[in-house]
Design an enzyme around this catalytic site. Structure first.
Site, PDB file in Angstrom:
ATOM      1  N   ASP A  70     102.565  -3.917 -25.014  1.00 52.48           N
ATOM      2  CA  ASP A  70     103.661  -3.837 -24.049  1.00 52.48           C
ATOM      3  C   ASP A  70     104.591  -5.031 -24.216  1.00 52.48           C
ATOM      4  OD1 ASP A  70     102.491  -1.604 -23.162  1.00 52.48           O
ATOM      5  OD2 ASP A  70     101.951  -2.355 -21.163  1.00 52.48           O
ATOM      6  N   ALA A  71     103.999  -6.185 -24.489  1.00 47.14           N
ATOM      7  CA  ALA A  71     104.808  -7.408 -24.601  1.00 47.14           C
ATOM      8  C   ALA A  71     105.758  -7.309 -25.799  1.00 47.14           C
ATOM      9  CB  ALA A  71     103.901  -8.616 -24.751  1.00 47.14           C
ATOM     10  N   GLU A 112      99.330  29.578 -24.434  1.00 47.87           N
ATOM     11  CA  GLU A 112      99.720  28.224 -24.017  1.00 47.87           C
ATOM     12  C   GLU A 112      99.283  28.013 -22.578  1.00 47.87           C
ATOM     13  OE1 GLU A 112     103.972  27.996 -24.300  1.00 47.87           O
ATOM     14  OE2 GLU A 112     103.970  28.787 -26.348  1.00 47.87           O
ATOM     15  N   LYS A 132      99.850  27.218 -18.756  1.00 48.20           N
ATOM     16  CA  LYS A 132     100.975  27.403 -17.845  1.00 48.20           C
ATOM     17  C   LYS A 132     101.055  26.166 -16.954  1.00 48.20           C
ATOM     18  CE  LYS A 132     102.835  30.794 -14.553  1.00 48.20           C
ATOM     19  NZ  LYS A 132     103.583  29.828 -13.861  1.00 48.20           N
ATOM     20  N   ASP A 154     102.134  23.667 -14.198  1.00 54.97           N
ATOM     21  CA  ASP A 154     102.610  23.908 -12.838  1.00 54.97           C
ATOM     22  C   ASP A 154     103.617  22.828 -12.449  1.00 54.97           C
ATOM     23  OD1 ASP A 154     102.881  25.114 -10.442  1.00 54.97           O
ATOM     24  OD2 ASP A 154     100.959  24.453  -9.624  1.00 54.97           O
ATOM     25  N   TYR A 165     108.460  24.427 -24.173  1.00 50.66           N
ATOM     26  CA  TYR A 165     107.688  25.572 -24.649  1.00 50.66           C
ATOM     27  C   TYR A 165     108.518  26.801 -25.004  1.00 50.66           C
ATOM     28  CZ  TYR A 165     108.180  26.227 -19.612  1.00 50.66           C
ATOM     29  OH  TYR A 165     108.680  26.304 -18.354  1.00 50.66           O
ATOM     30  N   LYS A 172     102.120  34.847 -25.300  1.00 49.52           N
ATOM     31  CA  LYS A 172     103.408  35.291 -25.839  1.00 49.52           C
ATOM     32  C   LYS A 172     103.209  35.984 -27.184  1.00 49.52           C
ATOM     33  CE  LYS A 172     105.497  31.161 -23.842  1.00 49.52           C
ATOM     34  NZ  LYS A 172     106.143  29.864 -24.035  1.00 49.52           N
ATOM     35  N   LYS A 201      97.325  34.306 -14.275  1.00 49.08           N
ATOM     36  CA  LYS A 201      97.242  33.312 -13.193  1.00 49.08           C
ATOM     37  C   LYS A 201      95.794  33.110 -12.765  1.00 49.08           C
ATOM     38  CE  LYS A 201     100.657  32.132 -10.810  1.00 49.08           C
ATOM     39  NZ  LYS A 201     101.868  32.707 -10.306  1.00 49.08           N
ATOM     40  N   CYS A 219      85.069  11.424  25.629  1.00 51.00           N
ATOM     41  CA  CYS A 219      85.394  10.932  24.296  1.00 51.00           C
ATOM     42  C   CYS A 219      84.110  10.507  23.575  1.00 51.00           C
ATOM     43  CB  CYS A 219      86.356   9.754  24.413  1.00 51.00           C
ATOM     44  SG  CYS A 219      86.594   8.868  22.869  1.00 51.00           S
ATOM     45  N   CYS A 248      84.233   6.399  23.400  1.00 47.66           N
ATOM     46  CA  CYS A 248      84.159   5.497  24.563  1.00 47.66           C
ATOM     47  C   CYS A 248      83.625   6.171  25.810  1.00 47.66           C
ATOM     48  CB  CYS A 248      85.539   4.915  24.847  1.00 47.66           C
ATOM     49  SG  CYS A 248      86.687   6.160  25.462  1.00 47.66           S
ATOM     50  N   CYS A 257      91.707  11.724  24.292  1.00 47.16           N
ATOM     51  CA  CYS A 257      90.997  10.757  25.117  1.00 47.16           C
ATOM     52  C   CYS A 257      92.076   9.955  25.831  1.00 47.16           C
ATOM     53  CB  CYS A 257      90.168   9.823  24.221  1.00 47.16           C
ATOM     54  SG  CYS A 257      89.617   8.347  25.101  1.00 47.16           S
ATOM     55  N   CYS A 276      90.084   2.742  24.818  1.00 45.95           N
ATOM     56  CA  CYS A 276      89.153   3.352  23.863  1.00 45.95           C
ATOM     57  C   CYS A 276      89.214   2.583  22.540  1.00 45.95           C
ATOM     58  CB  CYS A 276      89.523   4.813  23.640  1.00 45.95           C
ATOM     59  SG  CYS A 276      88.526   5.577  22.346  1.00 45.95           S
TER      60      CYS A 276
HETATM   61  S1  IVH Z   1     107.607  30.633 -21.087  1.00 51.12           S
HETATM   62  C1  IVH Z   1     111.013  33.591 -20.990  1.00 51.12           C
HETATM   63  N1  IVH Z   1     105.621  28.948 -21.248  1.00 51.12           N
HETATM   64  O1  IVH Z   1     106.054  29.448 -15.629  1.00 51.12           O
HETATM   65  C2  IVH Z   1     109.755  32.893 -20.762  1.00 51.12           C
HETATM   66  N2  IVH Z   1     106.664  29.272 -19.140  1.00 51.12           N
HETATM   67  O2  IVH Z   1     105.950  31.792 -13.865  1.00 51.12           O
HETATM   68  C3  IVH Z   1     109.951  31.519 -20.293  1.00 51.12           C
HETATM   69  N3  IVH Z   1     105.768  27.855 -17.357  1.00 51.12           N
HETATM   70  O3  IVH Z   1     109.489  30.056 -15.430  1.00 51.12           O
HETATM   71  C4  IVH Z   1     108.751  30.888 -19.822  1.00 51.12           C
HETATM   72  N4  IVH Z   1     104.274  26.820 -18.582  1.00 51.12           N
HETATM   73  O4  IVH Z   1     108.652  27.591 -15.455  1.00 51.12           O
HETATM   74  C5  IVH Z   1     106.518  29.530 -20.450  1.00 51.12           C
HETATM   75  N5  IVH Z   1     103.889  27.449 -21.534  1.00 51.12           N
HETATM   76  C6  IVH Z   1     104.784  28.012 -20.755  1.00 51.12           C
HETATM   77  C7  IVH Z   1     104.913  27.692 -19.381  1.00 51.12           C
HETATM   78  C8  IVH Z   1     105.850  28.350 -18.602  1.00 51.12           C
HETATM   79  C9  IVH Z   1     104.815  26.920 -17.384  1.00 51.12           C
HETATM   80  C10 IVH Z   1     106.515  28.234 -16.160  1.00 51.12           C
HETATM   81  C11 IVH Z   1     107.994  28.433 -16.375  1.00 51.12           C
HETATM   82  C12 IVH Z   1     108.240  29.857 -16.009  1.00 51.12           C
HETATM   83  C13 IVH Z   1     107.128  30.111 -15.046  1.00 51.12           C
HETATM   84  C14 IVH Z   1     106.868  31.584 -14.887  1.00 51.12           C
END
Ligand code: IVH
Length: 690
Positions: A50-51, A130, A132, A134, A242, A306, A330, A424, A427, A442, A447
């Site tokens: 870091d330094a 991939e 997903k 959040d 992505y 995909k 999901k 209570c 107390c 209370c 208390c």
């Molecule tokens: S692809 C046209 N890949 O999930 C497709 N989305 O519920 C574009 N998300 O709107 C999305 N990880 O915000 C894709 N590996 C991933 C993702 C991902 C998270 C989110 C993204 C999307 C939402 C759909």
């Protein structure tokens, strides 16, 4: 008029070459810094300390300070300092930002696969799996390899400009690592907060008494919607890319190739990706991560599958909302069963008794859960939770543990129903639940639990901010009888402080200095610290400004109080009740004699743009772009006032989703009503003027 530069040019090559030299070195430093940023933030494999990194940064800052004309917009020194006035301006996406269809079971995944096999006329389909992430979907645009803008998804067609805020994400390259960058490269990804960052942000918010974010996604969204990029920068957002948006000057054949290209360009992709050839394998990937998700340092809520080939993607097309070539699997909210061993009561600062389920410890969503709040008596009745019950628990937003329901079939008959005690548990004082209220309290002002909570609140960061007076010290001070109320804090001598366990000279001196220092806090802080019911930090400020001293406030009549902006009958009554109480008056006397400041200082006239000066805002309904607290802070930072009730004096009522009775009242009183978007525009307009 001679330009300032001409003498340099005339005096020959030496000075020019000096500037040239500085420029070359600055460029060299930028490349080095980009390289090390990438090693550190993207690859998680730093090569220098870091330094050493700081030294590179310092040298670059020194050159840019001496020669401001050499600063480039993509310089690593420019991550913070974007134009907040541009924030949130609408941006039309050049390629639509879509969302994804969902699957919740193997059957639904198989149905997806069957559909695409039918349409493609083969079941030999390569898929990319991939995680997903959040977080919040963001579109990034690079032109000729340079970062030029970032936008939120919005409605998919038009998003909002968040260029300056996204620029603060350290893993984001401001210049792509490509020899021949394409004319335009628009990529999509997810901005997110790590679990650790999320925890830290919420801990800080808790200390400051501002509402907590429910989950990392909300926190990330809130961080991207800061008008001031400096605030975004502090949140340490991160981002994975992505997907592809609009491009010019480059072509891709498949998703896998795109991911590898983005990775080589210095963008951060998530490394947990897999190419598979069947729906079974895809499902295995889903199951694997459903199980392992909690070992990741960031939140995922599923897996995205995909079709790899872009030609096939094109053939499959899209619906109005989502592509037909991808699906999101999901994860279900993770639920566990456990046993309610007991229901305990916590006594809070206001005497409120909050029931908490003590559970047989069980691991849910990555951490051990042993307790869950049950909120109040009615909630326990509604869910019919009994001591000894086997219950289903889960984490709301994967964070806060909650009891979902009892499993009635598992009852043996030995379960006990919970009843709120009349005394209570700490107390033995009387417990009262006023008609129409959900909370039992209370009412004994002596208390010990109430006093303890009060001391912690009094010494807290947003109140008198006494560093070193935390829970353990407060417990000891009370247990050893060194203090009986908050005013006693100011009469502690060093000798007495040495009586605290593990307290040596230095600690005692530090605490004494912190106590001494806190005597000078502004009146609003003291008012908040006193813990008068319904007087939060904001109302305390209004009261301090209006009345100017504790004395004046204590003499205020009900009518005078309700005539104050922000103060309704409930707050007014509570203030009067507080000053009527002999014990509180005695505490105030003691605070005064100890030298605690009881008056407001003359206005300091802060040098900020106070363009909402004097205007009072009321927010109602669910805001989508700010938290209520953020919106109110914003109004205050611009010199306006935020109120919780509508009166004729209100200037604007800002309505969010499902506005409540305040909206009706505003209409009835003819107060100006604006939407959240209009509010945002108003604020932007003012901040761009300022
Ligand atoms: S692809 C046209 N890949 O999930 C497709 N989305 O519920 C574009 N998300 O709107 C999305 N990880 O915000 C894709 N590996 C991933 C993702 C991902 C998270 C989110 C993204 C999307 C939402 C759909």
């Amino acid at each position: 008029m001679a330009s300032r530069r001409s003498p340099i040019a005339i005096s020959g090559g030496i000075l020019i070459s000096k500037l040239q030299e500085a420029n070359n070195r600055a460029e060299e430093l930028r490349s080095l810094i980009y390289y090390h940023d990438h090693r550190y933030y993207v690859l998680d494999a730093p090569e220098i300390s870091d330094a050493e990194y700081d030294e590179l940064m310092r040298e670059l800052i020194a050159i840019e300070t001496e020669h401001p004309e050499l600063v480039t917009p993509d310089s690593p020194t420019q991550r913070v300092g974007g134009e907040p006035s541009q924030a949130f301006k609408p941006v039309r996406h050049r390629a639509r930002m879509m969302s994804l269809a969902n699957a919740f079971s193997f059957e639904e995944l198989a149905a997806f696969f069957n559909r695409i096999s039918g349409e493609l006329g083969t079941d030999q389909i390569e898929l990319v799996c991939e995680l997903k992430i959040d977080g919040v979907a963001v579109s990034l645009t690079y032109e000729h390899g340079m970062y030029v803008n970032a936008a939120t998804r919005g409605d998919g067609e038009v998003g909002e400009d968040i260029t300056a805020n996204v620029k603060t994400i350290q893993s984001l390259p401001l210049r792509l690592f490509l020899e021949a960058p394409p004319d335009v490269l628009e990529v999509r990804g997810e901005a997110f907060l790590s679990k650790e960052q999320f925890k830290q942000i919420n801990e800080e918010r808790e200390e400051l008494g501002i509402p907590l974010f429910a989950n990392p996604r909300n926190a990330a969204a809130g961080s991207l919607r800061q008008l001031d990029p400096k605030v975004s920068a502090k949140r340490n957002l991160d981002m994975f890319v992505y997907a592809l948006g609009y491009v010019e000057g480059v072509a891709f054949t498949d998703q896998w190739g795109l991911l590898k290209y983005m990775e080589a360009a210095g963008l951060k992709i998530n490394k947990h990706i897999k190419k598979v050839g069947s729906v079974q394998e895809a499902y295995e990937f889903c199951e694997y991560w459903q199980d392992k998700r909690h070992s990741l340092p960031f939140e995922i809520d599923g897996v995205v599958i995909k079709v790899n080939s872009f030609a096939r993607q094109e053939k499959l097309g899209a619906t109005s909302k989502a592509p037909r070539w991808a699906i999101a699997y999901k994860f279900p909210a993770e639920q566990k069963t456990t046993v309610v061993l007991d229901i305990e009561l916590n006594v809070g600062r206001t005497g409120a008794l909050t029931p908490t389920a003590v559970l047989e410890p069980v691991v849910v969503a990555g951490s051990t859960v042993g307790r869950a709040t049950l909120h109040n008596e009615d909630e326990i009745k509604r869910k019919d939770i009994r001591i000894g019950d086997t219950v289903i628990i889960q984490k709301a937003g994967d964070v806060i543990p909650e009891v979902v329901a009892p499993i009635v079939s598992k009852r043996t008959g030995s379960e006990r129903e919970f009843a709120m005690p009349h005394e209570c548990p700490v107390c033995g004082g009387e417990v009262v639940r006023p008609a129409g209220e959900a909370v039992a309290r209370c009412i004994n002002i002596n208390c010990p639990a109430v006093i303890f909570e009060h001391v912690i609140h009094f010494a807290g960061r947003a109140a008198m901010d006494i560093d070193g007076l935390g829970e353990s010290v407060a417990h000891q001070l009370l247990d050893k009888g060194m203090i009986k109320d908050v005013a006693d804090i100011y009469y502690l001598t060093k000798e007495r402080l040495l009586g605290i366990e593990h307290f040596a000279d230095k600690a005692a001196e530090n605490l004494q200095a912190a106590i001494e220092h806190s005597k000078e806090r502004p009146l609003a802080r003291l008012l908040f610290a006193l813990g008068i019911r319904h007087v939060g930090a904001h109302v305390a400020e209004v009261l301090a400004e209006t009345f100017g001293s504790i004395d004046a406030l204590s003499r205020a009549s009900f009518d005078e109080l309700v005539a104050t902006p922000e103060v309704g009958p409930k707050i007014a009554e509570s203030i009067i009740e507080f000053f009527d109480e002999q014990r509180n008056r005695a505490v105030l006397e003691k605070l005064k004699s100890a030298g605690v400041k009881m008056e407001q200082e003359a206005a300091t006239g802060k040098g900020i743009a106070r363009n909402l000066n004097g205007l009072t805002f009321v927010f109602t309904g669910g805001l989508t772009q700010f938290t209520r607290g953020e919106a109110e802070e914003l109004v205050k930072s611009m010199g306006g006032k935020a109120s919780s009730s509508v009166s004729k004096k209100t200037d604007y009522v800002v309505i969010g989703e499902n506005p409540g009775s305040k909206y009706d009242k505003a209409k009835a009183l003819g107060v100006k009503i604006i939407t959240e978007d209009e509010f945002k525009r108003l604020v932007q307009e003012i901040s761009s003027r300022g």
